[in-house]
Design an enzyme around this catalytic site. Structure first.
Site, PDB file in Angstrom:
ATOM      1  N   ASP B  12       0.880  -1.169   0.000  1.00  0.00           N
ATOM      2  CA  ASP B  12       0.000   0.000   0.000  1.00  0.00           C
ATOM      3  C   ASP B  12       0.911   1.210   0.000  1.00  0.00           C
ATOM      4  OD1 ASP B  12      -2.495  -1.330   0.187  1.00  0.00           O
ATOM      5  OD2 ASP B  12      -2.175  -1.663   2.327  1.00  0.00           O
ATOM      6  N   ASP B 131     -13.889  -3.846  -1.130  1.00  0.00           N
ATOM      7  CA  ASP B 131     -13.682  -3.691   0.307  1.00  0.00           C
ATOM      8  C   ASP B 131     -15.014  -3.997   0.984  1.00  0.00           C
ATOM      9  OD1 ASP B 131     -11.056  -2.867  -0.089  1.00  0.00           O
ATOM     10  OD2 ASP B 131     -11.634  -0.764  -0.306  1.00  0.00           O
TER      11      ASP B 131
END
Lengths: 210, 254
Positions: B12, B131
């Site tokens: 990330d 998500d």
């Protein structure tokens, strides 16, 4: 003097990774879409990610089909097809309507799930090979090595030219070798050390005029 | 002989540096993406994912440069994404050296984006990232880095996304993300059952047992993790040996 390798740029996929991998194994390659560069090359790499018809149309639009036919069929220059590049070497694909290059007497078809509920399409990830004939591309590669695949279409049978198979719902051709014509359905440039060995074998040993 | 289950480290980034947080907040610096990529390439990662979690338009050139730097270190496939909303943005990411791209928020707003990306680059290059968070008796899809609920059922959305052209699903459990409490096997299995493309499980990675669970009970094709690999809590080779010993097909790398 090292061989002059040309990676064909016909607008299909990520060519930098092949050049990167060749550099790692000590080979230099040019990335080109020019007929003149192809004519000068000692070895050709036909890569490709994308659809069959777009691939053939782009080759034709760039005027590369006859140059390739002459190089590969008449002059017997070693060529390595990768993924879509391999499929384009067959006569035709279920994915499209265009005729392929037709260097290999085989057809490219779509994977069928055949009701196998755990089977995934695309065939995506690392898989092993089953060697059915001697292969110069796989020389020195461990029998149980894994290679990276990412595809929805494949040639199920290529006769004597199919030197290694892989299984995904059905057996399909993973490595093709026919005189100066070589191809892999997997991506050697994405297949770690085993893939590097395959590229090195093509660069240093694969038949045809050196 | 069968397709190996993949282990995928995830970077990330804020576009430039690797960052990490718990449940999508409290981000801190965790290193240089190219250096981590080089390490994972050698240690036996099967693929690498690089996400731009800031995904601001101003930072896009920086992120593309990060993809180029990461790709140069790899002899394995690279997936990249974060904020991709158009075919042109997708093309820029693939041209920079990624093999596949992830789409999330923009696909929920406009599912036809998946169709357009698949037509242009092939389904095998289009990863739908979802998500998901448990809400009552189901999982809901969230967007904008997990901050905005969509009202969409995550499992139904996965199914629709594949119909639209996605060639792979990356499902992150927001409840488990960064918690090291094990993957959400129920969520992963629910999605795996309704799609016929590969499913990557994310969120909650911890011990080798948690990976074994997500491959067996979660029916995942691949498992993704970040901090346990970045912080060297779990070695890739050791993890793969464990899985191999428990009859999970994995690519052993020495």
């Amino acid at each position: 003097m090292s061989a002059r390798i040309a990676i064909l740029d016909y607008g299909m996929g990520n060519l930098g990774s092949i050049a990167n991998m060749l550099k790692r194994i000590g080979a230099e390659a040019i990335i080109s879409s020019s007929v003149a560069e192809i004519e000068r090359a000692d070895k050709l790499i036909l890569p490709g990610v994308g659809s069959f018809d777009n691939g053939m149309k782009n080759l034709r639009a760039l005027g590369l089909v006859s140059a390739l036919n002459q190089k590969v069929l008449d002059k017997q220059t070693p060529v390595l097809g990768i993924c879509l590049g391999m499929q384009l070497m067959t006569k035709q694909s279920e994915e499209g309507n265009e005729a392929g290059l037709g260097w290999i007497d085989a057809y490219t078809v779509k994977f069928q799930l055949n009701g196998q509920t755990t089977m995934r399409i695309p065939h995506m990830g690392w898989n092993q090979l089953r060697r059915v004939r001697p292969s110069s591309l796989l020389e020195g590669v461990p029998e149980d090595a894994y290679f990276y695949f990412a595809h929805t279409y494949a040639a199920l049978d290529a006769g004597e030219a199919g030197v290694a198979l892989c299984d995904h719902s059905a057996p399909f051709v993973a490595v093709l070798e026919q005189q100066n014509i070589f191809a892999t359905q997997f991506h050697p440039e994405k297949s770690g050390p085993a893939g590097a060995q395959v590229l090195a074998n093509f660069v240093r040993r694969a038949g045809g005029k050196q | 002989m069968s397709l190996a289950h993949r282990i995928i480290p995830c970077l990330d980034t804020d576009g430039e540096r690797v960052v990490k947080g718990v449940q999508f907040v409290n981000l801190r610096d965790a290193g240089d993406p190219a250096a981590l990529a080089a390490r994972y390439n050698i240690e036996g990662a099967d693929e690498l994912v690089v996400l731009d979690i800031a995904a601001s338009r101003d930072h896009r050139p920086t992120f593309l440069e990060t993809i180029r730097r990461v790709a140069a270190e790899l002899a394995i496939p690279l997936t990249a994404g974060g904020g991709v909303a158009t075919v042109d943005e997708g093309r820029a990411i693939l041209r920079a050296g990624a093999d596949k791209l992830t789409v999330n928020t923009a696909a929920i707003r406009n599912p036809e984006l998946l169709t357009a990306l698949a037509a242009e680059f092939g389904s095998q290059a289009v990863v739908l990232a979802i998500d998901a968070k448990r809400v009552d008796d189901h999982w809901e899809a969230f967007v904008r880095g997990g901050s905005v609920p969509t009202g969409l059922d995550a499992v139904a959305w996965a199914h629709q996304g594949v119909e639209c052209g996605a060639g792979e699903i990356l499902v992150t459990s927001m409840d488990r993300d960064g918690m090291r409490s094990g993957f959400d096997c129920a969520l992963t299995a629910a999605i795996s059952r309704v799609v016929n493309v590969p499913v990557i499980a994310s969120g909650g990675a911890d011990t080798p047992e948690t990976f074994l669970e997500v491959f067996r009970e979660g029916r995942a094709d691949a498992a993704l993790a970040a901090s346990i690999f970045h912080d060297r809590i779990q070695g890739l080779g050791e993890l793969k040996r464990y899985l191999g010993e428990h009859s999970i097909s994995v690519r052993q790398t020495g």
